[in-house]
Design a protein around this motif. Structure first.
Motif, PDB file in Angstrom:
ATOM      1  N   HIS A  76       0.828  -1.205   0.000  1.00 44.91           N
ATOM      2  CA  HIS A  76       0.000   0.000   0.000  1.00 44.91           C
ATOM      3  C   HIS A  76       0.862   1.255   0.000  1.00 44.91           C
ATOM      4  N   LEU A  77       0.277   2.322  -0.528  1.00 45.18           N
ATOM      5  CA  LEU A  77       0.969   3.597  -0.707  1.00 45.18           C
ATOM      6  C   LEU A  77       0.474   4.682   0.239  1.00 45.18           C
ATOM      7  N   VAL A  78      -0.685   4.468   0.842  1.00 48.65           N
ATOM      8  CA  VAL A  78      -1.297   5.484   1.698  1.00 48.65           C
ATOM      9  C   VAL A  78      -1.298   4.999   3.139  1.00 48.65           C
ATOM     10  N   LYS A  79      -0.763   5.855   4.008  1.00 48.51           N
ATOM     11  CA  LYS A  79      -0.702   5.526   5.431  1.00 48.51           C
ATOM     12  C   LYS A  79      -1.993   5.917   6.144  1.00 48.51           C
ATOM     13  N   SER A  80      -2.521   7.094   5.778  1.00 49.94           N
ATOM     14  CA  SER A  80      -3.774   7.532   6.415  1.00 49.94           C
ATOM     15  C   SER A  80      -4.467   8.581   5.568  1.00 49.94           C
ATOM     16  N   VAL A  81      -5.766   8.690   5.780  1.00 56.83           N
ATOM     17  CA  VAL A  81      -6.577   9.773   5.216  1.00 56.83           C
ATOM     18  C   VAL A  81      -6.951  10.678   6.377  1.00 56.83           C
ATOM     19  N   ASN A  82      -6.606  11.967   6.286  1.00 54.91           N
ATOM     20  CA  ASN A  82      -6.846  12.909   7.376  1.00 54.91           C
ATOM     21  C   ASN A  82      -7.804  14.005   6.923  1.00 54.91           C
ATOM     22  N   SER A  83      -8.636  14.447   7.835  1.00 57.21           N
ATOM     23  CA  SER A  83      -9.507  15.580   7.530  1.00 57.21           C
ATOM     24  C   SER A  83      -8.663  16.842   7.413  1.00 57.21           C
ATOM     25  N   SER A  84      -9.270  17.914   6.891  1.00 53.38           N
ATOM     26  CA  SER A  84      -8.516  19.146   6.674  1.00 53.38           C
ATOM     27  C   SER A  84      -7.996  19.758   7.965  1.00 53.38           C
ATOM     28  N   ASP A  85      -8.599  19.396   9.094  1.00 52.75           N
ATOM     29  CA  ASP A  85      -8.113  19.912  10.381  1.00 52.75           C
ATOM     30  C   ASP A  85      -7.140  18.948  11.063  1.00 52.75           C
ATOM     31  N   GLY A  86      -6.695  17.929  10.328  1.00 52.80           N
ATOM     32  CA  GLY A  86      -5.636  17.068  10.831  1.00 52.80           C
ATOM     33  C   GLY A  86      -6.068  15.794  11.514  1.00 52.80           C
ATOM     34  N   LYS A  87      -7.367  15.567  11.673  1.00 48.50           N
ATOM     35  CA  LYS A  87      -7.834  14.359  12.350  1.00 48.50           C
ATOM     36  C   LYS A  87      -7.776  13.159  11.401  1.00 48.50           C
TER      37      LYS A  87
END
Length: 710
Positions: A430-441
């Motif tokens: 996989h290439l993506v570690k995480s998906v974060n909201s625009s406020d960093g969560k």
């Protein structure tokens, strides 16, 4: 002619007036009571303007939160020809600012219609200049465009977007839903000219910004990969090349580089065959000897061979239907299985493959994920080509055992290599570690995922030791990295064509991991159709592996062991000399990010004069830019901005360190608030991140130093 008496005329007029009033009253009542709601909605539709508010697309970061792709505000310049007063005059004023021909602008300003696009993606400074012209009939639509902080880096992996900011390829497409956000709406009451009516209330539903992606990729390791790909292309001119680095224990892709590459910001200026086909996932090739890793793993796991079992190689082996030669046609003579692995001996592997048998060998081919999609986070992927098991002949089985008559993709080969390295577990790449909201969560976190156990840990350890001998004693000596145990396998395969093999066309590859006793990285190098005489994996691919593995291991601060054995006749790598510059010309240094005094000194040392805009702080802009060839004694305009006015107190611009000593580079980085991670000695030749990149304070800049020429 007789006229009615006056009183009758008055009665008639009064009766007519009453009748007209009744008719009007009836009509008004009908409009109000029967058609009122419908007409009210129609009026609102004409009066109320519904504007779509587009969200800001999410940012893509590397694993250390370095910006890779972000959105910057731009404008589309629109004209309404119907209200442009003097098209010829206005075209002459607009054209220089938009960097367009006056005739082209004139043609648009004299066209029919009330909406004509003059240009997309116009930056804020140009927009401000156009607004100052005060041209009636010129309008601006606020938009955004994608900005790639390292143009061309990991282009196929990151992908790109279209004019509507929709992801069209790479991660931009795979995670388009997460990145694009949710549109908003603005409702306002307007007059006939579309202007908002005074003292009216607007209704605004704000857009929701897109989520950010934090990748598994490390920008610095990607830099090593891109550098070596450039060297491979320069020296071998291949049709395509791929280098990938993964963490074998987690399946995280640390770097993925491909050639040919393109600029994602200007993807439509390149042939579709380049930007539309990621060779890491879409190129099928016969792996040749790197596939022998799979044959050896199956044989050891099934117990059909021991390291000490003896074989004899006369330079070929006779199999039903044909004679198959060893790469060394003089033959290796008598040898053990361990020696056959080190020698990459075809007759040894073929005998072992035939002994394993079709059923069992196919169990491991499928087990290691060949003939199947890996499920990597990219939009398109080939499955490779594996013959139907029931149709495989004895000759097929022999050739499959040495990596022919089977096709794989680079990502499949890397995934299988990770399983051999990590104790036998087939991990999900996989290439993506995480998906974060625009406020960093964190919205979604991708945990390492193991699909299945393919071989035992004992077999994995045993095979690792055999592959170490390939690097120390066999065909993989060029992949040796001083101070580390390296396990790996070279590969050289012909390119299939019209039911046979193309003359003079080869695929060179190397698959390896290190440190072999506790792997931190697995690296695959694949170079298709190299030119210039060299085509063996040991000549073309193994040196690239060595450079990437060496720099990555040191970057990761993996301890070196100077007491480890080295290959016989091992010679330390020499660094290429820098390209000299003609004595009458000089290359303008890139001083963006330098403190003022250091910038002036760098320009003076290079033979230029600095002209200032601003009094104190760091250089935010220079003209001409770094890398420009200029006569010695020329003037460079440098714009200086105080750190306190940038609005980014926690970020600094990476200066250009090339040509500096370790001490000078360290002092400069310390002055701007960054740390130095040096390797090599001499003068700075390469650095990551690139000059001009914005980093958080206390971030680390990796710099490669090479001895000065002569």
């Amino acid at each position: 002619m007789k006229f009615l008496p006056k009183k009758y005329r008055l009665v008639a007029i009064l009766a007519g007036s009453v009748l007209l009033f009744v008719i009007l009253l009836g009509r008004l009542s009908w409009l109000q009571l029967v058609k009122g709601e419908e007409l009210s909605q129609m009026a609102s539709g004409i009066r109320v303007k519904d504007e779509v508010l587009k969200p800001v697309r999410g940012t893509i970061y590397d694993r250390n939160r370095n910006e890779l792709v972000t959105s910057v505000p731009v404008n589309s310049v629109i004209a309404d020809p119907s209200i442009i007063g003097d098209p010829a005059k206005e075209a002459a004023r607009i054209a220089p600012l938009l960097d367009m021909k006056t005739g082209e602008i004139m043609k648009k300003l004299t066209s029919k219609g009330q909406y004509v696009l003059l240009k997309n993606n116009v930056d804020a400074d140009t927009t401000d200049s156009l607004k100052k012209l005060g041209i009636n009939g010129l309008f601006f639509e606020e938009k955004s465009r994608r900005s790639f902080r390292q143009p061309g880096m990991a282009a196929h992996m990151l992908g790109f977007v279209g004019l509507d900011n929709e992801g069209l390829n790479g991660l931009e497409k795979s995670f388009d839903k997460e990145l694009r956000g949710v549109t908003g709406t603005l409702l306002i009451e307007t007059d006939a000219q579309g202007r908002q009516l005074p003292q009216t209330v607007s209704r605004r539903i704000p857009p929701v910004p897109g989520s950010d992606l934090v990748l598994t990729m490390d920008q610095s390791i990607q830099f090593f990969v891109e550098r070596e790909l450039d060297r491979v292309v320069q020296e071998n001119s291949p049709s395509r090349a791929v280098i990938m680095v993964a963490d074998p224990k987690t399946g995280e892709i640390l770097a993925m580089g491909t050639r040919p590459t393109f600029d994602p910001e200007n993807w439509n200026k390149y042939p579709q065959s380049i930007w539309d086909k990621n060779p890491a996932t879409l190129y099928n090739y016969e792996p040749g000897s790197t596939f022998k890793i799979i044959t050896a793993a199956a044989a050891l796991e099934e117990g059909v061979v021991k390291e000490t079992d003896r074989f004899y190689d006369p330079g070929y082996i006779q199999v039903k239907g044909g004679k198959i030669y060893c790469w060394d046609r003089s033959g290796h003579g008598a040898e053990s299985f361990a020696e056959g692995v080190a020698n990459s001996c075809n007759p040894v592997y073929i005998q072992v493959g035939l002994k394993i048998g079709r059923e069992k060998l196919y169990r491991y081919i499928n087990g290691f994920g060949f003939g199947q999609s890996t499920g990597i986070d990219l939009p398109w992927e080939e499955k490779g080509v594996v013959k139907t098991k029931e149709k495989v002949t004895e000759l097929d089985l022999a050739t499959i055992s040495i990596g022919q008559s089977v096709s794989v993709t680079p990502v499949q080969m890397l995934r299988a290599l990770c399983a051999v390295a990590n104790g036998g577990r087939l991990m999900q790449l996989h290439l993506v570690k995480s998906v974060n909201s625009s406020d960093g969560k964190v919205v979604k976190y991708f945990e390492p995922e193991s699909d299945r156990q393919v071989i035992s840990e004992a077999t994995s350890r045993q095979l690792s030791k055999l592959l170490q001998k390939v690097v120390l004693e066999g065909t993989g000596k060029s992949a040796f990295v001083e101070g580390y145990r390296v396990a790996g396998k070279t590969g050289t395969a012909q390119v299939p064509e019209h039911g046979g093999y193309a003359q003079g066309r080869y695929v060179a590859s190397f698959a390896g991991f290190a440190p072999a006793d506790d792997p931190r990285i697995a690296v695959l190098v694949m170079v298709a159709e190299p030119k210039g005489g060299k085509y063996y994996g040991s000549e073309v691919a193994a040196p690239a592996f060595q450079a990437v593995a060496r720099d990555t291991l040191r970057y990761l601060r993996v301890p070196e062991d100077p007491a480890l054995p080295v290959p016989k006749d091992y010679i330390k790598e020499t660094n290429p000399a820098p390209v000299p510059v003609a004595s009458t010309k000089r290359v303008v240094p890139n001083v963006v990010g330098f403190p003022l005094d250091d910038a002036l000194q760098a320009l003076k040392t290079a033979g230029f004069y600095g002209r200032l805009e601003g009094k104190q702080g760091s250089v935010s802009e220079q003209k001409p830019p770094g890398g420009t060839i200029l006569d010695r004694g020329g003037t460079v305009l440098i714009k200086v901005s105080p750190a306190s006015t940038t609005g980014l107190k926690d970020q600094v611009v990476v200066p250009d360190l090339r040509g500096m000593t370790v001490k000078k580079a360290g002092m400069l980085l310390e002055e701007v608030g960054l740390n130095l991670n040096p390797y090599g000695s001499g003068l700075a030749a390469r650095q990551s991140p690139a000059p001009g990149t914005k980093l958080s304070r206390n971030s680390t800049v990796i710099v490669e130093f090479v001895p000065p020429r002569g």
